[in-house]
Write a protein that holds these residues in place. Structure first.
Motif, PDB file in Angstrom:
ATOM      1  N   SER A  39       0.828  -1.207   0.000  1.00  0.00           N
ATOM      2  CA  SER A  39       0.000   0.000   0.000  1.00  0.00           C
ATOM      3  C   SER A  39       0.865   1.261   0.000  1.00  0.00           C
ATOM      4  CB  SER A  39      -0.929   0.001   1.219  1.00  0.00           C
ATOM      5  OG  SER A  39      -0.182  -0.051   2.428  1.00  0.00           O
ATOM      6  N   ILE A  40       1.948   1.243   0.784  1.00  0.00           N
ATOM      7  CA  ILE A  40       2.861   2.395   0.786  1.00  0.00           C
ATOM      8  C   ILE A  40       3.552   2.514  -0.563  1.00  0.00           C
ATOM      9  CG2 ILE A  40       4.919   3.380   1.872  1.00  0.00           C
ATOM     10  CD1 ILE A  40       4.119   2.021   4.459  1.00  0.00           C
ATOM     11  N   ALA A  41       3.937   1.375  -1.144  1.00  0.00           N
ATOM     12  CA  ALA A  41       4.585   1.403  -2.458  1.00  0.00           C
ATOM     13  C   ALA A  41       3.656   1.988  -3.514  1.00  0.00           C
ATOM     14  CB  ALA A  41       5.016  -0.003  -2.857  1.00  0.00           C
ATOM     15  N   LYS A  42       2.373   1.647  -3.431  1.00  0.00           N
ATOM     16  CA  LYS A  42       1.406   2.189  -4.387  1.00  0.00           C
ATOM     17  C   LYS A  42       1.310   3.706  -4.271  1.00  0.00           C
ATOM     18  CE  LYS A  42      -3.369   1.674  -5.951  1.00  0.00           C
ATOM     19  NZ  LYS A  42      -4.637   0.922  -5.780  1.00  0.00           N
ATOM     20  N   ARG A  43       1.303   4.224  -3.047  1.00  0.00           N
ATOM     21  CA  ARG A  43       1.241   5.675  -2.863  1.00  0.00           C
ATOM     22  C   ARG A  43       2.507   6.359  -3.373  1.00  0.00           C
ATOM     23  NH1 ARG A  43      -1.385   4.276   2.175  1.00  0.00           N
ATOM     24  NH2 ARG A  43       0.597   4.446   3.296  1.00  0.00           N
ATOM     25  N   ILE A  44       3.647   5.719  -3.154  1.00  0.00           N
ATOM     26  CA  ILE A  44       4.903   6.311  -3.634  1.00  0.00           C
ATOM     27  C   ILE A  44       4.940   6.326  -5.161  1.00  0.00           C
ATOM     28  CG2 ILE A  44       7.403   5.983  -3.727  1.00  0.00           C
ATOM     29  CD1 ILE A  44       7.282   4.919  -0.884  1.00  0.00           C
ATOM     30  N   ILE A  45       4.510   5.233  -5.800  1.00  0.00           N
ATOM     31  CA  ILE A  45       4.499   5.187  -7.263  1.00  0.00           C
ATOM     32  C   ILE A  45       3.524   6.220  -7.823  1.00  0.00           C
ATOM     33  CG2 ILE A  45       3.964   3.747  -9.270  1.00  0.00           C
ATOM     34  CD1 ILE A  45       4.934   1.344  -7.693  1.00  0.00           C
ATOM     35  N   ARG A  46       2.368   6.393  -7.154  1.00  0.00           N
ATOM     36  CA  ARG A  46       1.421   7.419  -7.608  1.00  0.00           C
ATOM     37  C   ARG A  46       2.034   8.808  -7.500  1.00  0.00           C
ATOM     38  NH1 ARG A  46      -2.575   6.207  -4.641  1.00  0.00           N
ATOM     39  NH2 ARG A  46      -3.910   5.161  -6.171  1.00  0.00           N
ATOM     40  N   LEU A  47       2.753   9.069  -6.404  1.00  0.00           N
ATOM     41  CA  LEU A  47       3.410  10.365  -6.241  1.00  0.00           C
ATOM     42  C   LEU A  47       4.473  10.581  -7.318  1.00  0.00           C
ATOM     43  CD1 LEU A  47       3.839  12.933  -4.560  1.00  0.00           C
ATOM     44  CD2 LEU A  47       5.450  11.650  -3.145  1.00  0.00           C
ATOM     45  N   ILE A  48       5.231   9.525  -7.638  1.00  0.00           N
ATOM     46  CA  ILE A  48       6.226   9.630  -8.709  1.00  0.00           C
ATOM     47  C   ILE A  48       5.558   9.911 -10.048  1.00  0.00           C
ATOM     48  CG2 ILE A  48       7.942   8.319 -10.019  1.00  0.00           C
ATOM     49  CD1 ILE A  48       8.696   6.890  -7.444  1.00  0.00           C
ATOM     50  N   LEU A  49       4.428   9.236 -10.301  1.00  0.00           N
ATOM     51  CA  LEU A  49       3.708   9.449 -11.555  1.00  0.00           C
ATOM     52  C   LEU A  49       3.206  10.890 -11.665  1.00  0.00           C
ATOM     53  CD1 LEU A  49       1.544   6.303 -12.380  1.00  0.00           C
ATOM     54  CD2 LEU A  49       2.921   7.637 -13.955  1.00  0.00           C
ATOM     55  N   ILE A  50       2.642  11.416 -10.587  1.00  0.00           N
ATOM     56  CA  ILE A  50       2.151  12.802 -10.609  1.00  0.00           C
ATOM     57  C   ILE A  50       3.304  13.773 -10.833  1.00  0.00           C
ATOM     58  CG2 ILE A  50       1.061  14.588  -9.208  1.00  0.00           C
ATOM     59  CD1 ILE A  50      -0.563  12.379  -7.847  1.00  0.00           C
ATOM     60  N   THR A  51       4.429  13.520 -10.163  1.00  0.00           N
ATOM     61  CA  THR A  51       5.599  14.397 -10.320  1.00  0.00           C
ATOM     62  C   THR A  51       6.126  14.372 -11.743  1.00  0.00           C
ATOM     63  OG1 THR A  51       6.192  13.987  -8.005  1.00  0.00           O
ATOM     64  CG2 THR A  51       7.896  14.906  -9.440  1.00  0.00           C
ATOM     65  N   VAL A  52       6.246  13.166 -12.324  1.00  0.00           N
ATOM     66  CA  VAL A  52       6.752  13.050 -13.699  1.00  0.00           C
ATOM     67  C   VAL A  52       5.791  13.709 -14.680  1.00  0.00           C
ATOM     68  CG1 VAL A  52       7.319  11.408 -15.526  1.00  0.00           C
ATOM     69  CG2 VAL A  52       8.093  10.985 -13.200  1.00  0.00           C
ATOM     70  N   PHE A  83      -3.707   3.830 -15.084  1.00  0.00           N
ATOM     71  CA  PHE A  83      -4.670   2.732 -15.187  1.00  0.00           C
ATOM     72  C   PHE A  83      -4.077   1.430 -14.641  1.00  0.00           C
ATOM     73  CE2 PHE A  83      -6.707   5.476 -18.414  1.00  0.00           C
ATOM     74  CZ  PHE A  83      -8.016   5.412 -17.951  1.00  0.00           C
ATOM     75  N   ILE A  84      -2.788   1.193 -14.921  1.00  0.00           N
ATOM     76  CA  ILE A  84      -2.130  -0.005 -14.382  1.00  0.00           C
ATOM     77  C   ILE A  84      -2.034   0.084 -12.867  1.00  0.00           C
ATOM     78  CG2 ILE A  84       0.025  -1.321 -14.368  1.00  0.00           C
ATOM     79  CD1 ILE A  84       0.489  -0.485 -17.231  1.00  0.00           C
ATOM     80  N   LEU A  85      -1.754   1.287 -12.355  1.00  0.00           N
ATOM     81  CA  LEU A  85      -1.608   1.475 -10.916  1.00  0.00           C
ATOM     82  C   LEU A  85      -2.925   1.267 -10.174  1.00  0.00           C
ATOM     83  CD1 LEU A  85       0.495   2.313  -8.755  1.00  0.00           C
ATOM     84  CD2 LEU A  85      -0.267   4.673  -9.078  1.00  0.00           C
ATOM     85  N   ALA A  86      -4.059   1.423 -10.856  1.00  0.00           N
ATOM     86  CA  ALA A  86      -5.354   1.268 -10.198  1.00  0.00           C
ATOM     87  C   ALA A  86      -5.543  -0.140  -9.652  1.00  0.00           C
ATOM     88  CB  ALA A  86      -6.477   1.618 -11.174  1.00  0.00           C
ATOM     89  N   ASP A  87      -4.974  -1.155 -10.317  1.00  0.00           N
ATOM     90  CA  ASP A  87      -5.097  -2.546  -9.872  1.00  0.00           C
ATOM     91  C   ASP A  87      -3.859  -3.047  -9.146  1.00  0.00           C
ATOM     92  OD1 ASP A  87      -7.652  -2.794 -10.976  1.00  0.00           O
ATOM     93  OD2 ASP A  87      -6.808  -3.238 -12.957  1.00  0.00           O
ATOM     94  N   PHE A  88      -2.953  -2.154  -8.790  1.00  0.00           N
ATOM     95  CA  PHE A  88      -1.716  -2.543  -8.103  1.00  0.00           C
ATOM     96  C   PHE A  88      -2.039  -3.219  -6.782  1.00  0.00           C
ATOM     97  CE2 PHE A  88       1.933  -1.768  -5.387  1.00  0.00           C
ATOM     98  CZ  PHE A  88       2.988  -2.003  -6.229  1.00  0.00           C
ATOM     99  N   PRO A  89      -1.349  -4.319  -6.386  1.00  0.00           N
ATOM    100  CA  PRO A  89      -0.163  -4.915  -7.006  1.00  0.00           C
ATOM    101  C   PRO A  89      -0.456  -5.963  -8.077  1.00  0.00           C
ATOM    102  CG  PRO A  89      -0.576  -5.971  -4.918  1.00  0.00           C
ATOM    103  CD  PRO A  89      -1.648  -4.932  -5.077  1.00  0.00           C
ATOM    104  N   VAL A  90      -1.740  -6.153  -8.429  1.00  0.00           N
ATOM    105  CA  VAL A  90      -2.065  -7.108  -9.486  1.00  0.00           C
ATOM    106  C   VAL A  90      -1.744  -6.477 -10.832  1.00  0.00           C
ATOM    107  CG1 VAL A  90      -3.895  -8.448 -10.564  1.00  0.00           C
ATOM    108  CG2 VAL A  90      -3.875  -8.154  -8.095  1.00  0.00           C
ATOM    109  N   ILE A  91      -0.879  -7.122 -11.600  1.00  0.00           N
ATOM    110  CA  ILE A  91      -0.488  -6.635 -12.923  1.00  0.00           C
ATOM    111  C   ILE A  91      -0.776  -7.734 -13.933  1.00  0.00           C
ATOM    112  CG2 ILE A  91       1.393  -5.807 -14.382  1.00  0.00           C
ATOM    113  CD1 ILE A  91       2.748  -4.720 -11.890  1.00  0.00           C
ATOM    114  N   GLY A  92      -1.723  -7.474 -14.827  1.00  0.00           N
ATOM    115  CA  GLY A  92      -2.055  -8.448 -15.861  1.00  0.00           C
ATOM    116  C   GLY A  92      -1.141  -8.287 -17.063  1.00  0.00           C
ATOM    117  N   PHE A  93      -0.232  -9.220 -17.244  1.00  0.00           N
ATOM    118  CA  PHE A  93       0.758  -9.086 -18.308  1.00  0.00           C
ATOM    119  C   PHE A  93       0.142  -9.191 -19.700  1.00  0.00           C
ATOM    120  CE2 PHE A  93       3.084 -10.712 -14.614  1.00  0.00           C
ATOM    121  CZ  PHE A  93       4.072  -9.760 -14.514  1.00  0.00           C
TER     122      PHE A  93
END
Length: 208
Positions: A39-52, A83-93
């Motif tokens: 859950s913390i990783a998901k928030r960090i990745i979202r913050l990175i995405l917003i920053t980028v 959209f991929i982050l919405a289902d994190f940590p499930v990633i459908g390859f």
């Protein structure tokens, strides 16, 4: 003179080996943290995405040499990553979203290489563009692949719809058996590193 030249190459090889081991150890540690705190990783990745995304808009506004095509590809890629982050940590390859993101990653590399071949920029600036706008977010998802192996089975979840009744019967007869058989064949980054660790570093038996 030749002796010092040979020693310089030996030291360069040793430094490269040490840096490779340090990077691998850091990736292993971060992958374990993501696996433990999804859950913390998901928030960090979202913050990175917003920053980028914000930096991509600033790049389009303040760097007049950058083409709008390159910036738009970066923005579209970030939208797909959301959209991929919405289902994190499930990633459908094999999901259309993930496949489209991989296609956009290849297209982004092509347009970025084409742009920097036709416009002069110092190497540190080129490296900073690829690091921040091209590689950072996909690298975060690569480090997060191990978290996908420890998602509890939820048959009602839309990501689990691919396991229909026939496939479940062929793989053990119920959701739990199918889940543990799926876990036995993990292909994540952390599982790969653990496999390499078990191969290179043999386990020492404790003596009591």
């Amino acid at each position: 003179m030749w002796f010092m030249y040979a020693l310089s190459w030996v030291s360069f090889i040793l430094i490269a080996i040490c840096l490779t081991i340090a990077v691998a150890a850091g990736m292993y540690y971060v992958a374990e943290l993501i696996e433990e705190y999804t859950s913390i990783a998901k928030r960090i990745i979202r913050l990175i995405l917003i920053t980028v995304t914000i930096l991509n808009i600033c790049l389009f506004l303040f760097e007049t040499q950058f083409t709008w095509t390159l910036c738009i590809i970066g923005l579209i890629s970030n939208i797909i990553y959301f959209f991929i982050l919405a289902d994190f940590p499930v990633i459908g390859f094999l999901s259309p979203t993930f496949l489209f993101s991989m296609l956009l990653l290849v297209i982004h590399h092509y347009f970025a290489f084409s742009f920097f071949n036709s416009h002069y920029y110092p190497f540190p600036e080129i490296l900073s563009y690829f690091t921040i706008f091209v590689w950072m977010v996909p690298f975060c998802f690569v480090l997060s692949l191990s978290a996908n192996d420890y998602v509890l089975p939820q048959y009602a979840d839309k990501q689990r719809d691919q396991y229909n009744q026939d496939s479940m019967l062929n793989n053990g007869g119920d959701v739990v058996t199918n889940y543990f058989k799926k876990r036995a064949n993990k292909v994540g980054l952390l599982a790969c590193m653990r496999s390499i660790q078990d191969t290179i570093l043999p386990t020492r038996n404790k003596k009591f």
